[in-house]
Design a protein around this motif. Structure first.
Motif, PDB file in Angstrom:
ATOM      1  N   GLY A   1     -20.458-102.903   3.218  1.00  0.00           N
ATOM      2  CA  GLY A   1     -21.020-102.616   1.910  1.00  0.00           C
ATOM      3  C   GLY A   1     -21.940-103.694   1.394  1.00  0.00           C
ATOM      4  O   GLY A   1     -22.754-103.452   0.501  1.00  0.00           O
ATOM      5  N   GLY A   2     -21.846-104.893   1.951  1.00  0.00           N
ATOM      6  CA  GLY A   2     -22.704-105.986   1.507  1.00  0.00           C
ATOM      7  C   GLY A   2     -24.082-105.989   2.122  1.00  0.00           C
ATOM      8  O   GLY A   2     -24.946-106.782   1.722  1.00  0.00           O
ATOM      9  N   LEU A   3     -24.333-105.100   3.092  1.00  0.00           N
ATOM     10  CA  LEU A   3     -25.626-105.082   3.787  1.00  0.00           C
ATOM     11  C   LEU A   3     -26.594-104.190   3.013  1.00  0.00           C
ATOM     12  O   LEU A   3     -27.020-103.131   3.494  1.00  0.00           O
ATOM     13  N   THR A   4     -26.955-104.619   1.832  1.00  0.00           N
ATOM     14  CA  THR A   4     -27.701-103.762   0.905  1.00  0.00           C
ATOM     15  C   THR A   4     -29.146-103.528   1.321  1.00  0.00           C
ATOM     16  O   THR A   4     -29.800-102.624   0.786  1.00  0.00           O
ATOM     17  N   HIS A   5     -29.681-104.316   2.264  1.00  0.00           N
ATOM     18  CA  HIS A   5     -31.061-104.115   2.714  1.00  0.00           C
ATOM     19  C   HIS A   5     -31.133-103.383   4.057  1.00  0.00           C
ATOM     20  O   HIS A   5     -32.217-103.181   4.594  1.00  0.00           O
ATOM     21  N   LEU A   6     -29.977-102.983   4.578  1.00  0.00           N
ATOM     22  CA  LEU A   6     -29.947-102.360   5.892  1.00  0.00           C
ATOM     23  C   LEU A   6     -30.669-101.012   5.862  1.00  0.00           C
ATOM     24  O   LEU A   6     -30.355-100.148   5.044  1.00  0.00           O
ATOM     25  N   GLY A   7     -31.624-100.846   6.792  1.00  0.00           N
ATOM     26  CA  GLY A   7     -32.371 -99.596   6.871  1.00  0.00           C
ATOM     27  C   GLY A   7     -31.968 -98.736   8.043  1.00  0.00           C
ATOM     28  O   GLY A   7     -32.117 -97.516   8.010  1.00  0.00           O
ATOM     29  N   ARG A   8     -31.440 -99.369   9.100  1.00  0.00           N
ATOM     30  CA  ARG A   8     -31.064 -98.618  10.307  1.00  0.00           C
ATOM     31  C   ARG A   8     -29.732 -99.142  10.825  1.00  0.00           C
ATOM     32  O   ARG A   8     -29.579-100.338  11.067  1.00  0.00           O
ATOM     33  N   LEU A   9     -28.756 -98.233  10.987  1.00  0.00           N
ATOM     34  CA  LEU A   9     -27.431 -98.592  11.481  1.00  0.00           C
ATOM     35  C   LEU A   9     -27.053 -97.642  12.614  1.00  0.00           C
ATOM     36  O   LEU A   9     -26.991 -96.423  12.430  1.00  0.00           O
TER      37      LEU A   9
END
Length: 603
Positions: A194-202
């Motif tokens: 939940g802390g990866l607020t800038h993640l665009g691709r997972l």
């Protein structure tokens, strides 16, 4: 001889040269010198089992040239130019990285993929400027908590390792934009994501996940989520709050119903094939008006609701290998629909030859089942908007709105240049040149290579496939039925996105070898040819192949090992001269045929 004695060489005069050769560094000094000047060092594919210390100390040790009395211009003093910022060590035999890694604090890119690493040193946390770290295709079982110190990291690639858990510290990488954890042994994902607020691709595909954490909804920047090939039976309701999500892959899981996405207003692609979905209700479709691709193949759907017409932006609908016995007429209202896949369904009331004519003919048929509007004004508006003059060279409305280049059913020996010129700068995705008298693939089709994904050249007189067609690298569907083809070029394997190919009613005497080398293929229709044999050991490699139609060929026998092609959901073998399996077994369906063939494999 005195020359050798002065060198102390009283034995084999070649021994000294062997010693010198053995001491030669694995990394040429010229590369080190160049790296000092460029800031980049590429040592990929050199068979290194360890990295020379001179690489780690490249920014620390002063080279001998710096102590000489020779005068250098500023541009020639390569040892003073720049720190190392990019280091590539992929495809070697490295089993570990030393603590001296910390001597390269300026590194921005570190690529050590395709090695034998079992762990990462804690010193990696000191590479505080690192933006991209690629440690994929190794043997990592754990990640060091020091990864949390890489606060500049934007891309972290860890796919194809042996990870069973992810450290909580990973959730502190607030600037991370890309994270690939596919092909590991992960059984759960903690809420730290939940802390990866800038993640665009997972990418979480090919793991052993049974659930996703509710905290995943905090990924407000996530555009692509891939959970293919896991053990998911459900997805959290909070997933619906990911309002930036554009692509969602849930293929090959254990879902029994389609999730609801009330707030995913940007969702364009939803892939839920190879699950156990048996119901599709209106509530599942209400908020998906922006969807352009809906893939529901290889499920257990028995019917479609009339509300399917709510998906007004839909361009591709894949319903292959379900249990559909009928189709709602409302499908015809999907004016943007370009590809409708229905292979492997027990459809009744729709002639098989109509299904083989393609999407537009089927939609035309369904449109004919819709009651005519009673309003004369409404009827007139439909005619004005949807028809073109009969003598028009090409339908400009289809080009601009449907992204379709249609010049079909003209019985033309070639495609006029005016047809291609009419495209202009429009991004064409569908080309339909069927039912003409073409003897070759139109050369100018290559002009559409940047966008076209569906090509129909059926019902022509084409005897060879040109290399122009092999350059359409975005092609996913190719229809070449009813031509004069006897072979396919090897260059066709360049089509790495090809999902379905139709080669029925041609002149093939052997199964085209190149098809065995296109692993993305899901559907191969090659009925009514003269094929005498198939190679099941090659077919097994096509792990996505679910539909194979070999009807009306010259197969004298069916190899029992074909039964090991477990991905097949629809296998058609009728009309061949083999004796086994008998017609009674073929009539029971694909599962019974595969089971019969497996029982005949010698033990």
């Amino acid at each position: 001889m005195s020359r050798f004695r002065r060198g102390g060489m009283t034995g084999d005069p070649r021994a000294g040269f062997r010693d010198q050769r053995d001491k030669e560094p694995a990394v040429p000094q010229g590369l080190i010198n160049s790296a000092r000047k460029s800031g980049q060092l590429n040592l990929s594919g050199r068979g290194l089992s360890e990295v020379p210390a001179s690489v780690w100390r490249i920014n620390v040790d002063t080279p001998e040239e710096a102590h000489s009395n020779v005068q250098f211009d500023a541009s020639d003093r390569w040892w003073e130019q720049t720190d190392l910022v990019k280091l590539f060590l992929s495809s070697n035999k490295l089993q570990s990285l030393p603590g001296d890694l910390k001597l390269l604090p300026a590194l921005v890119v570190l690529d050590v993929h395709d090695n034998l690493l079992t762990e990462l040193p804690s010193a990696i946390g000191e590479l505080v400027n690192l933006q991209k770290l690629n440690v994929s295709h190794n043997k990592l079982k754990l990640l060091p908590p020091e990864l949390s110190q890489l606060q500049s990291l934007k891309s972290l690639l860890i796919q194809h390792n042996q990870l069973e858990e992810i450290p909580e510290a990973l959730g502190q990488l607030a600037d991370l934009e890309e994270l690939d954890l596919s092909n590991n042994n992960l059984r759960n994902i903690s809420g730290c994501f939940g802390g990866l607020t800038h993640l665009g691709r997972l990418n979480l595909s090919n793991n052993k996940l049974k659930a996703l954490p509710t905290e995943i909804s905090s990924l407000k920047s996530l555009r692509q989520l891939d959970c293919t090939s896991n053990l998911l039976e459900d997805v959290p309701a909070s997933l619906a709050g990911m309002d930036s999500l554009e692509q969602l892959y849930l293929r090959q899981n254990k879902l029994t119903f389609l999730p609801e996405f009330p707030n995913c207003k940007r969702l364009k692609e939803l892939h839920v094939g190879n699950n156990q979905i048996n119901t599709l209700g209106p509530q599942h479709l209400l908020h998906l008006s922006c969807l352009s691709i809906l893939e529901l193949r290889d499920n257990k759907l028995k019917s479609l609701p009339d509300e399917i017409a709510l998906l007004t932006g839909l361009e591709r609908l894949d319903l292959s290998n379900n249990d559909l016995s009928s189709l709602p007429s409302s499908l015809a209202n999907l004016q943007n629909l370009k590809s409708l896949q229905l292979e492997g369904n027990p459809l009744r009331g729709i002639r098989r030859d109509l299904l083989s004519k393609g999407t537009q003919e089927l939609l035309k048929y369904l449109r004919g089942r819709i009651p005519e509007p009673k309003s004369e004004q409404g009827e007139a508006s439909v005619i004005t908007a949807m028809t073109m003059p009969s003598d028009a060279v090409v339908n400009s409305h289809a080009i601009a709105t449907l992204k379709t280049l249609d010049y079909s059913d003209k019985q033309a020996p070639s495609i006029p240049d005016t047809v291609f010129s009419a495209v202009g700068s429009s991004p064409i995705t569908i080309v339909n040149f069927c039912k003409n008298q073409l003897t070759e693939v139109p050369p100018r089709i290559v002009e559409l290579k940047d966008s076209v994904c569906d090509v129909n050249l059926g019902f022509n007189k084409i005897s060879t496939i040109s290399l122009n067609l092999c350059m359409l690298l975005k092609l996913t569907h190719l229809d070449m039925r009813n031509n004069l083809l006897a072979s396919l070029p090897d260059e066709l394997e360049a089509l790495t996105r090809l999902q379905s190919i139709i080669l029925s009613f041609n002149r093939f005497k052997t199964f085209p070898d190149v098809l065995y080398r296109i692993p993305t293929l899901e559907t191969i229709l090659i009925s009514t040819n003269q094929i005498t044999s198939i190679d099941p050991l090659q077919l097994i490699k096509l792990t996505k192949l679910s539909t194979l139609d070999l009807r009306n060929n010259d197969l004298m026998q069916i190899p029992p090992t074909l039964g090991n092609c477990e991905s097949l959901r629809s296998l058609n073998l009728e009309g061949n001269p083999f004796r086994n399996p008998r017609a009674a077994i073929l009539a029971k369906g694909t599962a019974a045929v595969l089971e019969y063939l497996q029982s005949r494999i010698p033990t």
